[in-house]
Design an enzyme around this catalytic site. Structure first.
Site, PDB file in Angstrom:
ATOM      1  N   HIS A  46      39.426  46.767  48.082  1.00  0.00           N
ATOM      2  CA  HIS A  46      39.436  47.975  48.865  1.00  0.00           C
ATOM      3  C   HIS A  46      38.030  48.551  49.025  1.00  0.00           C
ATOM      4  O   HIS A  46      37.587  48.843  50.132  1.00  0.00           O
ATOM      5  CB  HIS A  46      40.298  48.962  48.083  1.00  0.00           C
ATOM      6  CG  HIS A  46      40.890  50.017  48.910  1.00  0.00           C
ATOM      7  ND1 HIS A  46      41.853  49.763  49.840  1.00  0.00           N
ATOM      8  CD2 HIS A  46      40.650  51.341  48.940  1.00  0.00           C
ATOM      9  CE1 HIS A  46      42.190  50.887  50.411  1.00  0.00           C
ATOM     10  NE2 HIS A  46      41.479  51.861  49.883  1.00  0.00           N
ATOM     11  N   GLU A  68      43.902  42.338  51.302  1.00  0.00           N
ATOM     12  CA  GLU A  68      44.498  43.558  50.795  1.00  0.00           C
ATOM     13  C   GLU A  68      45.968  43.656  51.144  1.00  0.00           C
ATOM     14  O   GLU A  68      46.789  44.053  50.320  1.00  0.00           O
ATOM     15  CB  GLU A  68      43.758  44.738  51.427  1.00  0.00           C
ATOM     16  CG  GLU A  68      43.309  45.764  50.465  1.00  0.00           C
ATOM     17  CD  GLU A  68      42.527  46.790  51.207  1.00  0.00           C
ATOM     18  OE1 GLU A  68      43.129  47.535  51.987  1.00  0.00           O
ATOM     19  OE2 GLU A  68      41.291  46.838  51.030  1.00  0.00           O
ATOM     20  N   ASN A 427      30.869  17.735  33.784  1.00  0.00           N
ATOM     21  CA  ASN A 427      30.974  16.511  33.025  1.00  0.00           C
ATOM     22  C   ASN A 427      32.124  16.578  32.023  1.00  0.00           C
ATOM     23  O   ASN A 427      32.920  15.649  31.894  1.00  0.00           O
ATOM     24  CB  ASN A 427      29.652  16.295  32.298  1.00  0.00           C
ATOM     25  CG  ASN A 427      29.443  14.858  31.950  1.00  0.00           C
ATOM     26  OD1 ASN A 427      29.302  14.036  32.848  1.00  0.00           O
ATOM     27  ND2 ASN A 427      29.475  14.544  30.681  1.00  0.00           N
TER      28      ASN A 427
END
Lengths: 692, 153
Positions: A46, A68, A427
């Protein structure tokens, strides 16, 4: 309005919000039922939207807006979080990040987000849009406005109410009076808000929510409220709470709304003007345990936006800190010089003063160094998200456990360490942790764990990346190394298991049987190693087959002041970084042997090379070969040791590293210079140069 | 008339040289120099100038003139060119003069054994004084040094 002056602030805050969005999303994914996290996410999104809209970054604002809408359904229990929703939201975050990056790079923050927007809308379309959805959308737009000027019912809020009316919701004007003898009126007010939030949306309150929370109101407050319920119902609900004296809830139509709006503005304009952009917080902060987090977040954002509220931290330009550091370095040199002079003069008062100054400057040094310290969290915080995405793409289940994120490191080290860590983590996820089937077959739980640990130890910080995967098979490594021509069969037979594992860092080495796009392109680990070494650090692998692998990265606390051993060679003085010294000693000429024309020395049951500094640096007035006994400094790079022959040890000192100036070409074996107590320059030996 | 410039005058042997005053930071007496190994012979080492480590060059050596013993008159001129700070060891430095740019002529090919490309020009001052203006960027050109080295080696 010229927006440029706000741009850097916008970028900083956007990045903060994106980071907290990422973190909260991760939290929510782990715990999808926790609606308080949704509230936090919603509020971040927001605010971001509000800022983006104010700054005119339309694409950013519209994408955030779509996110939103989805979140709003979730927090109102209209939509359950599911995997595909998470994925879409994460994708949106990535898009937002790249837009902010573009803006940072001077771009307009434009991006084609239609695909993401479409999928977000599709998610929303699965449900009926609610009043709350419409309301929140408009209050968001109102947020930046409210920050500009404390207007009470501005046109946005007004239009929200109007729109809600048109959509068939009820808009109520609620006046609540709390009993005058009420002890905790803020708590009562909170209960009212909490109650109201359950069946609708508070659009605006007088006084502001902040003021109400801080008990900055008499005994009554009023608010605009959107709901489906009847006014009388609401009135009864609120009256059910204790210590409420009177409630009037009036349903408004378009006409009365306009009148009421004007009246209230007039009536309340004498009240203390709320300064903060508090509007979006109304629905969220009160309704959930996130209130504390909200307060914290708000206090962080508010000073930046309004410049009014007091703050306990300030942002300082990094360059200024560098200047401070340089100035302090000069002071340190003078201190050492003063100490030396004082010891020559032998004046009691002078010595005392100098000693005091030394103590103070010692404290000052600590502070200056601390100022430059940054918690490793600034690097770590993006890892959970990265590991999540990786694990998903590899069809593995992985928990990343981060500990010691508060451990601090010098900024210069922090700046450089990100990429190597990313590589090591990739990795661990790719090669370290096994697939689900393999794990189950090995009798492990299906979820692998990757531990990311940071901790202090002496003058170093250690960062460890440990997985509970299959571990490394040293024999496989050796065979692979022989196949690639890194080792001969003969050499390989001399390697211990531990040494074999370190071969992973050898240039051009990769044991991945299948080349994936995650890691294992045959480049990388050697680059990681050289990067860490160039920072003055070291990396070692520990691995137990079947149990897991640990990459342990050792880093210096700082790069600008180090502890060093000063040595003399004839008339010249050199400094050797203490971090690479294993030990010092004296050897007799008879202990030195010549093997293949190289001088070797027996040291702790093995033979190590003896390097003559006087020859390498062609020192005019010293040659150790003429002496019966030679002082040696044993230095280490990784597992390898080398003895340097010197004439004398002068002692241990804190030295400030200076570079040799731009004009001088790189000198092999010399990493820089420092200024000694007597004002002379001593060169700093680069121990790595003597160990190939 | 072109503008006047201020020039620091210093000596190498019998010749007089000039450097524009803007490029000179300070002029220092000889101070202890820390030798830097494995570098060119004309780089004498580094000095500590108020907390900053600065390399110093023997200008005689740089121009291939036989190096001389340092005396009371020997000075280190600290110049700042292209963000490089470097000290020049010169036999003496004791004059600042005003010079009109018009009075600087293009140099002949070789002046006092120094190649023309190190020079900005030659200025006549007074009746029989010649001032050799140095081209500092060329003097400090590193590519040049690399070539020099390869010739020597």
């Amino acid at each position: 309005m010229d927006m440029n002056q706000y741009l850097s602030m916008f970028i900083d805050e956007s990045n903060d919000h994106l980071q907290s969005l990422n973190e909260s999303m991760m939290g929510l994914e782990a715990n999808p039922e926790d609606l308080s996290i949704v509230q936090v996410i919603f509020r971040s999104a927001h605010t971001l939207k509000g800022m983006a809209a104010t700054m005119g970054f339309e694409d950013l604002a519209s994408l955030t807006h779509q996110m939103e809408n989805v979140l709003d359904l979730v927090r109102n229990n209209k939509l359950r979080m599911q995997d595909f929703i998470f994925d879409t939201l994460f994708k949106s975050l990535d898009a937002l990040e790249s837009m902010v990056e573009d803006i940072t790079g001077g771009g307009a923050g434009k991006a084609d987000v239609s695909a993401i927007v479409a999928s977000l809308q599709a998610i929303v379309r699965g449900e009926i849009p609610t009043a709350a959805g419409a309301a929140s959308e408009a209050t968001a737009a109102a947020a930046p406005k409210a920050a500009d000027a404390p207007v009470f019912l501005d046109e946005f809020q007004y239009s929200v109410l109007e729109q809600s009316l048109q959509e068939g919701h009820k808009v109520l004007y609620v006046d609540v009076a709390i009993r005058k003898d009420c002890q905790l009126k803020a708590v009562r007010a909170y209960m009212v808000f909490d109650l109201l939030e359950r069946s609708g949306e508070v659009v605006k309150s007088f006084p502001s929510v902040q003021d109400i929370e801080q008990e900055k109101f008499e005994h009554s407050f009023s608010l605009y409220y959107i709901t489906q319920k009847e006014a009388s119902e609401i009135q009864a609900m609120i009256l059910n709470l204790s210590e409420i004296e009177k409630v009037t809830a009036v349903a408004l139509d378009q006409e009365s709304l306009r009148q009421m709006g004007q009246e209230t503005v007039a009536a309340t304009s004498e009240a203390p003007a709320p300064v903060k952009a508090s509007e979006p917080a109304v629905g969220n902060g009160n309704a959930s345990p996130a209130a504390a987090a909200h307060a914290k977040e708000e206090s962080k954002a508010a000073p930046a936006r309004t410049g009014g509220a007091p703050s306990r931290t300030i942002r300082v330009d990094i360059e200024r800190l560098d200047v401070l550091m340089n100035l302090f370095s000069e002071l340190l040199i003078d201190r050492v010089r003063l100490e030396q002079l004082a010891s020559e003069v032998q004046n009691g008062d002078l010595t005392e003063t100098v000693e005091h100054m030394s103590r103070v400057s010692g404290d000052l040094q600590n502070i200056v160094m601390k100022l430059r310290m940054v918690p490793v969290d600034t690097v770590f915080n993006r890892f959970p998200r990265m590991v999540r995405d990786l694990a998903k793409s590899l069809d593995k289940k992985i928990d990343l456990v981060v500990t010691g994120a508060e451990t601090e490191l010098d900024r210069t080290v922090i700046d450089e360490i990100g990429d190597p860590l990313v590589h090591l983590l990739r990795n661990a996820v790719d090669h370290g942790v096994e697939g689900i089937q393999e794990r189950l077959a090995a009798g492990k739980s299906d979820t692998g764990t990757v531990n990311l640990r940071a901790f202090h130890s002496g003058n170093h910080v250690f960062i460890e990346i440990e997985d509970d995967g299959a571990g490394i098979n040293p024999q496989k490594i050796l065979q692979s190394a022989i196949k690639k021509g890194i080792l001969t069969q003969e050499q390989a037979s001399n390697y211990s298991d531990d040494e074999a594992i370190q071969l992973l860092f050898a240039p051009g080495f990769s044991t991945a049987e299948v080349i994936s796009d995650v890691s294992g392109r045959g480049v990388g680990l050697d680059v990681v190693k050289s990067k860490i070494t160039s920072l003055g650090g070291n990396v070692v692998i520990y691995s137990t087959q079947g149990k897991g692998t640990n990459f342990s990265v050792q880093l210096p606390l700082t790069l600008s002041i180090i502890a060093a051993m000063l040595v003399r060679l004839g008339s010249e003085k050199y400094a050797i970084p203490l971090s690479s010294i294993v030990e010092t000693g004296i050897v007799k000429q008879s202990q030195i042997r010549t093997i293949h024309g190289n001088k070797m020395l027996e040291f702790r049951n093995s033979h190590i090379p003896l390097v003559s500094l006087s020859k390498i640096f062609s020192i005019p007035d010293y040659d150790e070969s003429t002496e019966e006994e030679t002082e040696i400094v044993v230095i280490r790079k990784g597992e390898r040791l080398v003895a340097l022959a010197v004439q004398d040890f002068i002692g241990q000192n804190e030295i400030v590293i200076k570079n040799l100036g731009k004009y001088l070409p790189e000198v092999q074996g010399i990493s820089g210079a420092t200024i000694l107590g007597d004002g002379q320059v001593a060169l700093i030996i680069d121990p790595n140069a003597f160990i190939k | 008339m072109a503008e006047d410039i201020k020039v620091i005058v210093f000596k190498l042997g019998t010749e007089e040289y000039g450097i524009e005053v803007e490029k000179v930071q300070t002029i220092e007496r000889m101070m202890p120099i820390t030798r830097v190994p494995k570098t060119f012979s004309f780089i004498k080492g580094v000095i500590n100038l108020r907390g900053v480590v600065i390399p110093v060059i023997d200008l005689r050596g740089r121009f291939g003139i036989a190096e001389a013993e340092h005396t009371d008159q020997t000075r280190v001129i600290i110049v700042n060119v292209n963000e490089m700070e470097v000290g020049f060891i010169v036999d003496s430095a004791n004059d600042v003069i005003d010079l009109n740019r018009d009075s600087i002529d293009t140099p002949p090919d070789v002046v006092g054994g120094i190649k023309a490309k190190y020079l900005d020009g030659v200025a006549k001052i007074g009746e029989d004084r010649l001032l050799i203006m140095l081209n500092l960027s060329e003097v400090l050109n590193k590519n040049e040094i690399v070539q020099l080295e390869s010739l020597e080696g």
